[in-house]
Design a protein around this motif. Structure first.
Motif, PDB file in Angstrom:
ATOM      1  N   PRO A 192       0.800  -1.232   0.000  1.00  0.00           N
ATOM      2  CA  PRO A 192       0.000   0.000   0.000  1.00  0.00           C
ATOM      3  C   PRO A 192       0.834   1.285   0.000  1.00  0.00           C
ATOM      4  O   PRO A 192       0.423   2.274  -0.610  1.00  0.00           O
ATOM      5  CB  PRO A 192      -0.859  -0.108   1.261  1.00  0.00           C
ATOM      6  CG  PRO A 192      -0.356  -1.284   2.025  1.00  0.00           C
ATOM      7  CD  PRO A 192       0.396  -2.149   1.076  1.00  0.00           C
ATOM      8  N   THR A 193       2.024   1.285   0.642  1.00  0.00           N
ATOM      9  CA  THR A 193       2.854   2.505   0.585  1.00  0.00           C
ATOM     10  C   THR A 193       3.269   2.788  -0.862  1.00  0.00           C
ATOM     11  O   THR A 193       3.286   3.936  -1.300  1.00  0.00           O
ATOM     12  CB  THR A 193       4.145   2.383   1.437  1.00  0.00           C
ATOM     13  OG1 THR A 193       4.718   1.098   1.216  1.00  0.00           O
ATOM     14  CG2 THR A 193       3.876   2.573   2.906  1.00  0.00           C
TER      15      THR A 193
ATOM     16  N   GLY B  61       2.832   6.475   2.009  1.00  0.00           N
ATOM     17  CA  GLY B  61       3.462   6.570   0.682  1.00  0.00           C
ATOM     18  C   GLY B  61       3.028   7.825  -0.055  1.00  0.00           C
ATOM     19  O   GLY B  61       3.844   8.519  -0.675  1.00  0.00           O
ATOM     20  N   LEU B  62       1.739   8.119   0.011  1.00  0.00           N
ATOM     21  CA  LEU B  62       1.194   9.294  -0.670  1.00  0.00           C
ATOM     22  C   LEU B  62       1.787  10.587  -0.109  1.00  0.00           C
ATOM     23  O   LEU B  62       2.293  11.441  -0.852  1.00  0.00           O
ATOM     24  CB  LEU B  62      -0.333   9.304  -0.505  1.00  0.00           C
ATOM     25  CG  LEU B  62      -1.075  10.510  -1.064  1.00  0.00           C
ATOM     26  CD1 LEU B  62      -1.164  10.412  -2.581  1.00  0.00           C
ATOM     27  CD2 LEU B  62      -2.471  10.612  -0.468  1.00  0.00           C
ATOM     28  N   PHE B  63       1.761  10.725   1.220  1.00  0.00           N
ATOM     29  CA  PHE B  63       2.180  11.991   1.838  1.00  0.00           C
ATOM     30  C   PHE B  63       3.695  12.185   1.803  1.00  0.00           C
ATOM     31  O   PHE B  63       4.183  13.309   1.769  1.00  0.00           O
ATOM     32  CB  PHE B  63       1.656  12.085   3.275  1.00  0.00           C
ATOM     33  CG  PHE B  63       0.168  12.336   3.346  1.00  0.00           C
ATOM     34  CD1 PHE B  63      -0.481  13.088   2.371  1.00  0.00           C
ATOM     35  CD2 PHE B  63      -0.593  11.819   4.391  1.00  0.00           C
ATOM     36  CE1 PHE B  63      -1.849  13.325   2.428  1.00  0.00           C
ATOM     37  CE2 PHE B  63      -1.965  12.049   4.456  1.00  0.00           C
ATOM     38  CZ  PHE B  63      -2.592  12.802   3.482  1.00  0.00           C
ATOM     39  N   ARG B  64       4.446  11.073   1.824  1.00  0.00           N
ATOM     40  CA  ARG B  64       5.900  11.209   1.742  1.00  0.00           C
ATOM     41  C   ARG B  64       6.269  11.909   0.433  1.00  0.00           C
ATOM     42  O   ARG B  64       7.054  12.857   0.407  1.00  0.00           O
ATOM     43  CB  ARG B  64       6.554   9.829   1.812  1.00  0.00           C
ATOM     44  CG  ARG B  64       8.001   9.856   2.256  1.00  0.00           C
ATOM     45  CD  ARG B  64       8.600   8.462   2.273  1.00  0.00           C
ATOM     46  NE  ARG B  64       8.199   7.683   3.438  1.00  0.00           N
ATOM     47  CZ  ARG B  64       8.117   6.357   3.450  1.00  0.00           C
ATOM     48  NH1 ARG B  64       8.393   5.651   2.362  1.00  0.00           N
ATOM     49  NH2 ARG B  64       7.748   5.719   4.537  1.00  0.00           N
ATOM     50  N   LEU B  65       5.678  11.457  -0.667  1.00  0.00           N
ATOM     51  CA  LEU B  65       5.968  12.082  -1.964  1.00  0.00           C
ATOM     52  C   LEU B  65       5.352  13.475  -2.049  1.00  0.00           C
ATOM     53  O   LEU B  65       5.980  14.409  -2.552  1.00  0.00           O
ATOM     54  CB  LEU B  65       5.452  11.193  -3.106  1.00  0.00           C
ATOM     55  CG  LEU B  65       5.742  11.701  -4.514  1.00  0.00           C
ATOM     56  CD1 LEU B  65       7.245  11.797  -4.791  1.00  0.00           C
ATOM     57  CD2 LEU B  65       5.076  10.800  -5.567  1.00  0.00           C
ATOM     58  N   ALA B  66       4.123  13.624  -1.546  1.00  0.00           N
ATOM     59  CA  ALA B  66       3.450  14.932  -1.595  1.00  0.00           C
ATOM     60  C   ALA B  66       4.259  15.973  -0.818  1.00  0.00           C
ATOM     61  O   ALA B  66       4.493  17.083  -1.306  1.00  0.00           O
ATOM     62  CB  ALA B  66       2.033  14.823  -1.035  1.00  0.00           C
ATOM     63  N   ASP B  67       4.707  15.608   0.390  1.00  0.00           N
ATOM     64  CA  ASP B  67       5.470  16.550   1.210  1.00  0.00           C
ATOM     65  C   ASP B  67       6.786  16.920   0.533  1.00  0.00           C
ATOM     66  O   ASP B  67       7.234  18.068   0.608  1.00  0.00           O
ATOM     67  CB  ASP B  67       5.737  15.956   2.604  1.00  0.00           C
ATOM     68  CG  ASP B  67       4.450  15.859   3.441  1.00  0.00           C
ATOM     69  OD1 ASP B  67       3.487  16.591   3.151  1.00  0.00           O
ATOM     70  OD2 ASP B  67       4.413  15.023   4.370  1.00  0.00           O
TER      71      ASP B  67
END
Ligand code: ADP
Ligand code: MG
Length: 313
Positions: A59-60, A104-110
């Protein structure tokens, strides 16, 4: 947990907050401020389980890839990513799964200062749709339509790695190849630098031949590509023979590299602009007035190999 507490506990917990978001998650719609002198670039992409990623993908990685493919489209336009919405369809509200997806989503978004400003949650077979929005100074967006005869063709990074990994799921292969499939790095930094110099650009999601052909059609030109110049990773060349690697580089999807054209007199300017970027770029061929895509070797003989291809319909 009901829908609203899921949103509060997971989707409304992002670190990145942008001052241009007047109203974020929580109302019927989000409100954002667009600075004057800029245009909004909008793109959307859906990932369906079993079609765009194997059902057993972590999922990440799914969270990362769902955003990465959209940021890659913004990169190909030369835009600076800013805001996204997320429409998520899931078979059940698996909190562990959602937690990892958001990581996973927020790591890239941030990493790109991108804010999640809204979305939707529904029950059904796993499918993720992200709409991404970015900013570009007015009239500076990169399009597919500006390539001219004589322009030089470039690609970023290396090609074919993700395609190889897709063909060898559940086999023990080099982890860097698996990462290329599951965690593509959108070329946002290079895309922004290309604003001032590229005549056309596209991101490679369906394979170099297919995507370069979109530039050729939109620009009403042709191209000659020297397959001996295609950038192949040492990991790919270790995993397979050169002919198969070339076939993957030409035809396999999921690379998420940029393909772009630059007028021949800008060659040194390009090299200067792209020094100290996070990724290399390679010259692979030239735009021609004659329509069609010609693939050849160093010695000018025509490419004889197969082209690995994938088409949805
Ligand atoms: P509505 O019923 O008015 O469409 P929802 O109940 O679907 O609103 O959503 C409530 C709020 O939560 C909205 O601001 C919406 O944008 C946000 N939202 C819903 N799902 C998500 C999600 N997966 N990620 C981020 N925000 C979401
Ligand atoms: Mg509403």
């Amino acid at each position: 947990m009901n829908e609203f507490s899921l949103i509060r506990h997971y989707f409304a917990t992002q670190t990145t907050q942008r001052s241009d978001v007047t109203l974020g998650i929580g109302d019927d719609g989000a409100i954002i401020d667009i600075p004057s002198g800029y245009q909004l670039v909008i793109t959307t992409d859906t990932l369906v389980a079993g079609v765009h990623f194997p059902v057993n993908t972590q999922p990440t990685d799914i969270g990362h890839k769902a955003l990465a493919v959209n940021l890659s489209d913004l990169a190909a336009m030369g835009a600076t990513p800013a805001w996204v919405t997320l429409a998520l369809t899931m078979p059940s509200a698996d909190r562990l799964w959602i937690g990892h997806f958001c990581t996973g989503l927020f790591r890239l978004a941030d990493a790109h200062q991108v804010a999640l400003i809204g979305g939707d949650l529904t029950r059904g077979p796993l499918s993720i749709t992200i709409q991404a929005m970015g900013l570009i100074p007015t009239n500076q967006a990169l399009k597919r339509s500006g390539a001219k005869p004589g322009d030089l063709i470039y690609v970023t990074g290396t090609l074919g790695d993700a395609g190889y990994a897709l063909n060898h799921l559940n086999k023990s292969i080099d982890v860097s190849l698996i990462e290329r499939l599951n965690k593509p790095a959108p070329r946002v930094e290079i895309g922004k630098k290309l604003r001032r110099i590229a005549t056309a650009a596209i991101d490679i999601s369906d394979g170099l031949c297919a995507d370069l052909s979109h530039i050729l059609a939109a620009s009403q030109v042709g191209a000659r590509v020297n397959v001996d110049l295609l950038p192949l990773s040492k990991e790919l060349l270790k995993a397979t023979d050169r002919a198969s690697a070339l076939s993957l580089a030409l035809g396999a999807g999921d690379d998420y590299e940029l393909c772009f054209t630059v007028s021949a007199d800008q060659q040194e300017n390009l090299a200067r602009l792209l020094t100290n970027t996070d990724c290399n770029h390679s010259y692979i061929g030239t735009i021609t007035a004659e329509p069609g895509l010609v693939l050849h070797y160093d010695n000018h003989s025509l490419f004889q190999g197969a082209i690995h291809g994938y088409q949805h319909f």
